[in-house]
Each structure stands twice: as C-alpha cells, then as structure tokens.
Design a protein around this motif. Structure first.
Motif, short mmCIF file in Angstrom:
data_model
loop_
_atom_site.label_atom_id
_atom_site.label_comp_id
_atom_site.label_asym_id
_atom_site.label_seq_id
_atom_site.Cartn_x
_atom_site.Cartn_y
_atom_site.Cartn_z
N ASP B 6 0.80 -1.28 -0.02
CA ASP B 6 -0.13 0.08 0.21
C ASP B 6 0.85 1.13 -0.04
O ASP B 6 1.91 1.13 0.49
CB ASP B 6 -0.97 0.06 1.25
N GLY B 7 0.28 2.31 -0.70
CA GLY B 7 0.98 3.71 -0.28
C GLY B 7 1.74 4.04 -1.64
O GLY B 7 2.16 5.05 -1.84
N ILE B 8 1.83 3.15 -2.83
CA ILE B 8 2.71 3.58 -3.97
C ILE B 8 1.64 4.00 -5.02
O ILE B 8 1.87 5.07 -5.86
CB ILE B 8 3.43 2.32 -4.41
N LEU B 9 0.51 2.93 -5.17
CA LEU B 9 -0.17 3.34 -6.42
C LEU B 9 -1.21 4.40 -6.03
O LEU B 9 -1.52 4.81 -4.87
CB LEU B 9 -0.84 2.00 -6.64
N VAL B 149 2.46 -5.42 -13.35
CA VAL B 149 2.86 -4.53 -12.31
C VAL B 149 3.70 -3.61 -12.81
O VAL B 149 3.37 -2.39 -12.13
CB VAL B 149 3.89 -5.78 -11.49
N ALA B 150 4.33 -3.61 -13.80
CA ALA B 150 5.08 -2.28 -14.25
C ALA B 150 4.26 -1.21 -14.88
O ALA B 150 4.43 -0.04 -14.46
CB ALA B 150 5.90 -2.74 -15.37
N LEU B 151 2.92 -1.81 -15.54
CA LEU B 151 2.08 -0.54 -15.83
C LEU B 151 1.34 -0.10 -14.54
O LEU B 151 1.09 1.37 -14.56
CB LEU B 151 0.95 -1.45 -16.90
N SER B 152 1.07 -0.92 -13.75
CA SER B 152 0.36 -0.23 -12.42
C SER B 152 1.40 0.90 -11.81
O SER B 152 0.83 2.05 -11.48
CB SER B 152 0.06 -1.39 -11.30
N LEU B 153 2.67 0.66 -12.01
CA LEU B 153 3.79 1.46 -11.37
C LEU B 153 3.67 2.80 -12.16
O LEU B 153 3.70 3.82 -11.72
CB LEU B 153 4.91 0.85 -11.10
N ALA B 154 3.99 2.43 -13.66
CA ALA B 154 4.16 3.60 -14.51
C ALA B 154 2.85 4.49 -14.62
O ALA B 154 2.74 5.76 -14.54
CB ALA B 154 4.06 3.05 -15.96
N ALA B 155 1.59 3.72 -14.24
CA ALA B 155 0.30 4.53 -14.63
C ALA B 155 0.32 5.53 -13.26
O ALA B 155 -0.38 6.41 -13.03
CB ALA B 155 -0.81 3.69 -14.52
#
Lengths: 270, 371, 217
Positions: B6-9, B149-155
């Motif tokens: 939690d806390g990143i997206l 996962v990479a897309l969730s981060l990049a988004a």
C-alpha cells in the motif's frame, strides 16, 4: 520496546522439519491482549478504514502519527517484536528498489548526491511518504487482522457480506494449508536425503516442478476423498452459509470510538 | 514478486484494479460449482506454499509465482484461488497490503485466466503439445504479471518508470524457471491424472476466438484530435500505435446534427477548416473497416468575435477556454504516448517474450530427447 | 574401520522432551544392525541425524572417516548413506519410475544419459525390468517400496538405513525384499518390528531406550 506475553504465532515456517518439530502455519492466536476481545468484524473494518485514511494522506506528520497508532495497536495485540519486524522488512526487493530510486527520478531541488547522481528533496520526501504508508498499513493489518484466528477471519468476512462460496473456499484453504505444507516438507526432506540441492539449472526446476505436480495430485486425491466423505454426510452441492452470533459489545463500541478519534486526529494534522 | 504494498499506487489505479479484480472474482465464483471448492482450495493452498520456495538465481534468489500453473489448472477459478492466497499472505505474512488487494489480484489472475484459456484451446487441438504449452503458460504468466505490475507502477507516476523497467528485467530469469517448472508439473499431471488439465475446452475456444477477434479491432483503434487557433480549427486522426490515418473522411456537424463540413485527411492524417459560427463543432472520422472516432470543439474554445450560437460568455468561461486552448497540445501528446505504450509495448513485448521462451524451451526439450 | 561413529548425541525437538540423551553407536563395514525400540523412541530421528537432516544439540557424528558437522559435510554423507523412508510416498515424486530412480545419480553430477543407464541397471538388478515408464503414483504399495529401494541403490551407497522396510508388504513382496537385501554387500541399519525379517537379516541388535543405545548381552 518489549511486547510481553509472546503469543503462539510462529515466524516464517521452517522448511524441512518433520511431524514433531513442525511449526504450524496458523495456530490459533485469538484472545491475547485487549485486541483479542474485539469482534473480528470491528477489527476488519477498522483496518480497512485505517488503510484508506493512510493512503489518502500526503503529509509526513499525519503518517508518522499513523505509524504510531499502528505501533500502539501492535502493542495492544501483543505481537511479538522480531517476527513482526521481519515481516515489515520483507517488502519485496523491487519495491525497495522502486522507493530507493525515487530521489533520482522525481525532479526537484538537488538535496544530495550519490554515485555521481543528484537526488532531489522532493524525491526523498515521496520515498519517505511511501515507506510510512506501506509500513503503517502492514503493521495495522498484522495487529488487527493477523492476530486473529484464520477461521474467525473467514466467518467475519462472511458476515461482512463476502459471497458464501468465497468464504467456503477460504475456510477450506485454511484447512489444507498445514496438510500441504507438511507434505511439502516431507517430500523436500526425502529429496535432500537423496543429495538434492537447489541450483540454477533445469534439473532443479524440473525436480521442484515434479514435487509440486505430485503435491497437487495427492492433494487433489485427498480433496476427492473429502468430497466423498461430505457426500456420505448428505452434502448435496450446497454449502449452508455459516452463521456466527455477533460478539459486538461494549469493547467494540469503545474501540470504534477510539478509532474514530484517531482518524479525526490524523485528519486534523493535515 | 507481484505483491505491491500500500502507499505506492494512486487512487485511480487502485480503483481500476479493484474493479477488474471484483469482476473476475464474480465470474470465477459464478462458474465454480460447489463440488469443486475443495479442489480449488487445494490449489490456493499450494499457491501459498509455493511462495515460500526460493530458487537460487546466481547470487540472488527468486520466488515461484505459479500463476501460469494455477491458470491452466483452474481457468476462471484462478481469480478466487489467487484472491484467497493473497488475503492469507497479507494477513499472516504482511505481504502486499489491503487496498492494493484488487490490483495485486488483477495482476496475477488476469494472466492466469488467459493462460487457462489458451492452454485449454491448445490441448484440445493438439494434446501432444500439452507440456510445451504449459511451459509457455508458465513463462507468460510471469511475463504478463510483471508487465501489469510495471504498468500499475508507471500509471501511478512517471517517477516509477525506471522501477517498472527494473521489474521487467529482473524477472527474465524467473520466467525461465517458471517455464521449466510449470512444464514439469503439468507433464506429471497429464501423466498421473489425465483429464484434470484441459477441461471445459469448448466454451474456452469460443471465448478465445472472441478475444482474438477483438484483438485487431483494438489494435487499430482510431483516435482523433483537434485544436483551435482563432477561428480556424485543425487536427489529425491516427491509429493507436501512432500511425497517422491518411485519406479518412472527416465530418463536422453542429449540435443539431447538420453537416457543416466534409473533408479528407492528408498524407499526415491532418485536416483543417474554418469555423463560421460560435457553436459546438462535432468532428467525427470513419475508417474503412468501420472504426470511428469523435471529438468535440466546444463553442467556448472559439473566439467570441464569431457571432451566433451561444450567449455571451462570462469571465470564468473565458478563462476556461483559454486554459483549454493552452492545455490541448499537452493533452494530445499525453494521449498519444499513452496509446503508444499500451499496444506497442504490451503486445510486442509479450509476443517477443513468449516467442523467445517458447523457442528456448522447445530447443532444450529437443536436446533432452536426443540424449 | 567404522563407517559411522556417534558419540554422546543429544537431541530434542523444539516442542518436546529429549529424544536422544547421550547416545553412542558405531557401525562397521559388512554389519547389518537391527535397531529396536518402542514407537516414538527416536529410531527415525537417529537416522535423520546420521544423514544430517537434523542436527544434534550435543555430541559428534563421524561418518566415512571424517567428522561431520556442516551441511557441506553431510552432502557427502547423503551420497554414501542411502535412507529408505518408512512411507514410500514420501520418497517418490517423479511422474515415471525411471525419472525417480535417475534423480539421485543426477544430484551426484551424472549426466542425463549416465543417470538413465544407472537407473535401468539398478531396476534390472531388482527384477523391475519393465517398470521404467510406469507411473510411480499408480504402483501398488509393494512395488512402490521396491522402486524406493531402487532410487536409493542407484546412488551406490556404502550404507543403507532402512526405516520399517517390510511395513505394509504382503507375504510375497516381503520375501522378495528379504532376498534382495540378503544379496546386497552394503552395511545396513534396519528399524523393524518384524522379528522374522530381523532374524534372517541382522548380524546384531541394538536397542534404543531412554534416549540411549544399548546392545543386549
């Protein structure tokens, strides 16, 4: 910080033990400390609201306060210090990288330099926010929900409106976990006795693949036997959804009040 | 691993993940006969146990992810199975978080369900390819999950792009491990418990066919952009992926539906016209294969020297309009790069990855057979 | 020269009372020692200690002429001392018999082809010639026990540690296993409650009582 009254939840299970020495994955750990007296639903809902609260804050101080609250809850739940710390540090490697990279990827005023790169103050700030948020949520989750007997958790989920089938699946999984883990440990021991060691090669991957395939076959057969036993006891394809009497009482009311107060406190810090 | 804490997206990413996760969960549960619950529970437990296995990778180590194997064993039921394992991991080990459950579920279970669909289709058509298909599913499960996962981060922010790339690169060895692992496990299952893998193949083929039909449609999605400068309106049409749409018919209508202009895009996919009234202009383009896109130029974006159509604008409206004019190119560029990342990278990347591992696996399997 | 020498071994599981309490024991080449003792007296534990699957809290283990303490030491021991598990289902995990028997030799560094050749030879020696491609999971209990023995023998051990080898076997399979073991040159330690089997095989008996090993006079 010392958390008295070490409760029975074990650290990461040791692999390779055998029946006597086997550390159970999910011992009953209800009833320790004041948190143990609360209705599981109260704990679940509180954890959810807390997480929502924490994630939506973007200033350092409310988040520091949130970590403080989570620590207090951990103390009240009588979590053991070392295993809890280990779990909190067990953030995934790449998440650590993601956070560590932030000072260099967030544009802003240069604050320090390392490895010939300049880190920004804004990046540091954001990394700190993420670390505080992630740890506050995990700690609160372990304190309020992790300290709960997994069966009680299943029932609480059912009463909070999760589909009956999903809850049944959850309860069955909890029931199988120990069996599976023990069988896994026995097979691993036997492989070790035949001089098997993990390496970076196809032989290793294939062998572990076989191990899991065999584990699956045996577990599926066990699940067939369980289903047969259930049929014998009159199972007709429908699970009765379990109803547990509510335990919501005065402690829950007090806890709800305290939670609400903390939330207001956190909001006001922004 | 695929556990984002939690806390990143950001909230939109969390919501999108939760929505997709809940949808998949609903489908998975609906198709799950009560008699199969013990079976699914076994696999859910296995997923949990597998996360405790560390493979050495050179000096470092990697977890099993196992969503390929779960997918080919369970199909849609992978959603509830993975959900339960994630809940238990979060609650017992503090892996992942609470609000990210939906995203983590989506990232793991969508590839798993796709593996199930594809694997069932393959095994129905060519039973002999079962083991190779399972190996490909193992690699695909990891690759697609890590991509998501990479897309969730990049988004969630540009600052995570580097980390997102890191996720993909560091999981290349895991794909090789998981391919060999899943092939072995599936090989054993096919031998020892034939009929367990590859059930429900018929319904699945239909679904897979629908998906493949939808693929190109999405890949050629038309997009349209226009901006104003004084009373002249110019814009262009392009396909997702960035190719300009040449010689496409552009129709401009007023709010009542009357056609104001009819144009064709040039070699760069561009078009322009002069607005003669201060009213909403609806611009639409239509490609040969039935793809269409629309864009509206609001009356407020046009100068008030143009007479009819609307009441006199207030100050707020004027500020909005000027802002809109300035922001437009930015928005346009953002949308273009967004589309570009999606289709090129997702489809191309996956294709390359699967092809590469399929080839590697096929070669090594052949070598084994020879020896 | 002894193959194994155990001195003053103490061992307790984390959750319970001590299982071994100053056990001494030595195994010489060519011996076949029967290990007797009540259920839960620690016979299986002793085997696991000897091959390093468990570590003693006190005492020394010497095997094949060298003291053994670390995981690295015991890897060598495991290659030379084959442990036959009480439950063959714990031992067999590959889809086919040939793969399972070849697993051990491959762990010892044999190539796929070499391991396969060893496996075929071992199976033939045990009279399991047509078993190569059989599915382990579907074998009968007796067949599983023989295949499990083959998986151990394929590693060409110098010592065999047999944990209740005749448990659950029918009369014929038991006779066959007895004959096979009588023909093997390896030193053995045998845990068994099967008096007749012990009488045919063992050269001496050692009793595990109260955490110590004693030879009845």
């Amino acid at each position: 910080m010392s958390l008295p009254h070490a409760h029975s939840r074990t650290a990461r299970p040791m692999l390779g033990g055998e029946a006597h020495g086997h550390a159970s994955l999910h011992d009953d750990c209800e009833g320790h400390g004041p948190i143990g007296h609360l209705d599981p639903r109260t704990r679940l809902v509180a954890a959810g609201l807390f997480a929502l609260m924490v994630v939506s804050r973007d200033q350092i101080w409310p988040l520091v306060l949130a970590v403080g609250l989570a620590l207090a809850a951990a103390l009240l739940a009588r979590l053991r210090v070392l295993p809890t710390l280990r779990r909190m540090l067990a953030m995934d490697g790449f998440m650590v990288a993601a956070v560590a990279l932030l000072p260099f990827t967030v544009p802003g005023d240069p604050a320090f330099s390392a490895f010939g790169l300049t880190g920004s103050g804004e990046g540091l700030h954001q990394a700190a926010l993420i670390l505080l948020k992630a740890n506050a949520v995990v700690l609160m989750l372990l304190a309020l929900v992790g300290s709960m007997n997994t069966i009680a958790l299943g029932h609480a989920l059912a009463r909070l409106g999760l589909p009956c089938k999903l809850v049944q699946l959850f309860l069955f999984t909890v029931r199988y976990l120990d069996l599976l883990h023990r069988e896994y440990a026995r097979l691993r021991t036997a492989m070790k006795a035949r001089a098997f060691t993990m390496g970076t090669n196809r032989h290793t991957w294939q062998s572990v693949g076989y191990l899991f395939g065999m584990l699956m076959v045996r577990s599926l057969e066990r699940s067939d036997r369980i289903l047969a036993a259930m049929r014998l006891r009159g199972f007709d394809g429908h699970f009765p959804c379990l109803e547990e009497p509510s335990r919501f009482g005065r402690p829950d009311g007090l806890f709800a009040l305290a939670s609400a107060a903390s939330v207001v406190l956190m909001m006001s810090q922004g | 691993m695929a556990h984002i804490p939690d806390g990143i997206l950001t909230l939109p990413v969390l919501l999108a993940g939760a929505a997709i996760g809940a949808g998949g969960l609903a489908i998975g549960l609906k198709r799950l006969a009560p008699e199969r619950i013990p079976q699914v529970a076994v696999l859910s437990g296995l997923l949990f146990v597998a996360a405790l296995v560390h493979f050495p990778v050179g000096p470092s180590s990697a977890h099993l992810i196992l969503n390929g194997l779960i997918g080919i064993s369970l199909g849609w039921a992978a959603f509830p199975a993975i959900f339960v394992a994630l809940v238990l991991q979060a609650v017992l080990f503090g892996f992942g978080g609470l609000l990210v459950l939906g995203v983590n579920l989506t990232n793991l279970a969508v590839p798993a369900a796709l593996c199930g669909l594809a694997f069932n289709a393959v095994i129905k058509a060519r039973p002999a390819w079962g083991v190779a298909a399972a190996g490909a599913a193992g690699a695909f499960g990891v690759a697609a999950s890590m991509l998501m996962v990479a897309l969730s981060l990049a988004a969630s922010g540009r600052e995570f792009l580097v980390a997102a790339q890191l996720v993909l690169v560091t999981h290349l060895p895991v794909m090789a491990i998981e391919a060999a692992f899943t092939a072995a496990a599936a090989g054993l299952l096919l031998k020892v418990r034939p009929g367990f893998l590859g059930r429900g193949a018929v319904a699945v083929v239909v679904l897979a066919a629908t998906l493949t039909a939808a693929g190109p449609a999405l890949a050629h999605k038309l997009t349209l952009f226009a901006s104003t400068e004084g009373n002249s309106v110019s814009g262009h049409a392009y396909f997702s992926g960035g190719d300009r749409a040449q010689g496409v018919v552009v129709t401009v209508t007023d709010p009542a539906g009357a056609v104001l202009h009819r144009l064709t895009t040039d070699a760069q996919g561009a078009f322009s016209f002069t607005a003669s009234s201060r009213a909403d202009h609806r611009i639409s383009v239509e490609g040969d294969d039935g793809h269409a896109a629309q864009f509206t130029i609001a009356a407020t974006e046009l100068p008030d020297t143009l007479a009819p159509g609307a009441p006199a604008p207030d100050l707020q409206a004027m500020i909005d309009a000027s802002l809109a004019r300035q922001l437009r190119p930015l928005r346009e560029q953002l949308a273009a790069t967004h589309d570009k990342i999606w289709w090129h990278d997702v489809v191309g990347g996956l294709g390359a990855i699967i092809g590469f591992f399929g080839l590697a696996y096929g070669l090594s399997a052949r070598k084994d057979k020879k020896s | 020269m002894s193959l194994f020498r155990l001195e003053g071994i103490h061992f307790a599981y984390p959750s319970g009372a001590p299982v071994l309490n100053g056990a001494h024991f030595a195994l010489a080449a060519g011996e076949r020692v029967a290990l007797s003792g009540a259920n839960g007296s620690g016979k299986t534990t002793l085997f696991h200690l000897m091959v390093g699957l468990l570590r003693p809290q006190a005492g020394t283990i010497e095997a094949f002429g060298a003291p053994r303490a670390s995981e690295r030491d015991f890897k060598e021991v495991r290659a030379k001392a084959g442990l036959l598990f009480q439950d063959s289902d714990d031992q067999l995990f590959c889809p086919t018999v040939i793969e399972d028997v070849a697993f051990g030799p491959m762990n010892l560094g044999a190539s796929r082809a070499e391991a396969r050749a060893v496996a075929v030879r071992t199976l033939a020696e045990l009279g399991l010639t047509d078993f190569e491609d059989r599915i382990t999971h579907k074998l009968s209990g007796g067949q599983k026990r023989l295949v499990a023995l083959a998986t151990v023998l394929a590693m060409q051990p110098q010592v065999l540690l047999l944990d209740e080898p005749t448990n659950g076997l029918d009369h014929d399979t038991r006779a066959r296993l007895t004959a096979i073991l009588q023909g093997l040159p390896q030193a053995m330690m045998i845990v068994s409650h099967d008096g007749d089997f012990i009488a045919r095989l063992a050269t001496r008996t050692v009793a595990l009582e109260g955490g110590r090993l004693a030879s009845p006079l």
